[in-house]
Design a protein around this motif. Structure first.
Motif, short mmCIF file in Angstrom:
data_model
loop_
_atom_site.label_atom_id
_atom_site.label_comp_id
_atom_site.label_asym_id
_atom_site.label_seq_id
_atom_site.Cartn_x
_atom_site.Cartn_y
_atom_site.Cartn_z
N LEU A 79 1.17 9.61 1.35
CA LEU A 79 2.15 8.84 0.59
C LEU A 79 3.27 9.77 0.12
O LEU A 79 3.02 10.92 -0.24
CB LEU A 79 1.50 8.21 -0.64
CG LEU A 79 0.33 7.26 -0.40
CD1 LEU A 79 -0.23 6.79 -1.74
CD2 LEU A 79 0.76 6.06 0.44
N GLY A 119 -3.24 4.64 -3.07
CA GLY A 119 -2.01 4.20 -3.74
C GLY A 119 -2.22 2.98 -4.62
O GLY A 119 -1.70 2.91 -5.74
N ILE A 128 3.59 -0.72 -1.14
CA ILE A 128 3.79 0.49 -0.33
C ILE A 128 4.61 0.07 0.89
O ILE A 128 4.35 -0.99 1.48
CB ILE A 128 2.43 1.10 0.08
CG1 ILE A 128 1.69 1.57 -1.19
CG2 ILE A 128 2.63 2.26 1.06
CD1 ILE A 128 0.26 2.00 -0.95
#
Ligand SMILES: CC(C)(COP(=O)(O)OP(=O)(O)OC[C@H]1O[C@@H](n2cnc3c(N)ncnc32)[C@H](O)[C@@H]1OP(=O)(O)O)[C@@H](O)C(=O)NCCC(=O)NCCS
Length: 187
Positions: A79, A119, A128
């Protein structure tokens, strides 16, 4: 951020030993087909430095991916906060790049599921995103495998690329936080 395990992979912070195989994949025309330029060793090492700085600043980033028993370094997945401004930023993206020898085993999707799970579950993100040039169908297939969706109205011009560049137009995929607040277990 601690290392993460999936069924076949170890997602971990970068080691000095990763730099040589990372530079080799960044100089492979097959890996870099959809990027405007390849990286020399200096540029590749600078990218590792940026990835590690991102971990230090934000507590997450692009992990080095190891496949225990197969290879100590197969690429990166993780990420990251895009450094440019666009209609969907600020955002957190999920991204990936694997050495050519390690395509076609499901490693990118397996690691990316762990990344999006992290996440949503631990960073409490609501969404995301991921993006690519339209012709990068391998990358888009990973996005679809993750359950991400594409609305053509979201497509955008990457501000880091000059007008007229074949690498300027990008497709955007989005993944919303699961309705029950928990992501499925990483495959
Ligand atoms: C994009 C990229 C990471 C995709 O890698 P990948 O290996 O094709 O992606 P996955 O991990 O999802 O693997 C899926 C493939 O593995 C196969 N596979 C084999 N064994 C598998 C398993 N046990 N589980 C899941 N898939 C498996 C699938 O059938 C699929 O193959 P197919 O696409 O030929 O049908 C890789 O092509 C890459 O690094 N490209 C260069 C960098 C890049 O463009 N990055 C993205 C920029 S936006």
């Amino acid at each position: 951020m601690n290392d993460r395990r999936t069924e076949r992979l170890l997602l971990r912070r970068w080691r000095n030993d990763d730099r040589a195989p990372f530079a080799a994949m960044n100089a492979d025309p097959a890996v870099m087909e959809h990027f405007p330029s390849m990286y020399d060793r200096h540029g590749s090492d600078a990218l590792v430095y940026r990835f590690e700085a991102h971990f230090d600043a934000h507590g997450f980033g692009f992990w080095a991916v190891e496949a225990p028993g197969v290879s100590p370094f197969v690429g990166f997945v993780g990420l990251s906060i895009p450094s440019f401004e666009a209609h969907f930023t600020p955002a957190v993206e999920v991204g990936w790049r694997l050495a050519r020898a390690h395509w076609g085993h499901g490693y990118a999707s397996e690691a990316a599921r762990a990344a999006t799970g992290f996440g949503f579950d631990e960073l409490a993100l609501d969404e995301i995103v991921s993006f690519a040039v339209p012709a990068n169908f391998r990358s888009r297939r990973v996005m679809v495998r993750l359950g991400m969706t594409h609305d053509p109205a979201d497509d955008f011009d990457h501000p880091g690329q000059p007008e007229g560049s074949a690498y300027r137009r990008h497709v955007l995929y989005r993944l919303a936080r699961p309705a029950d607040g928990r992501s499925p277990p990483a495959a």
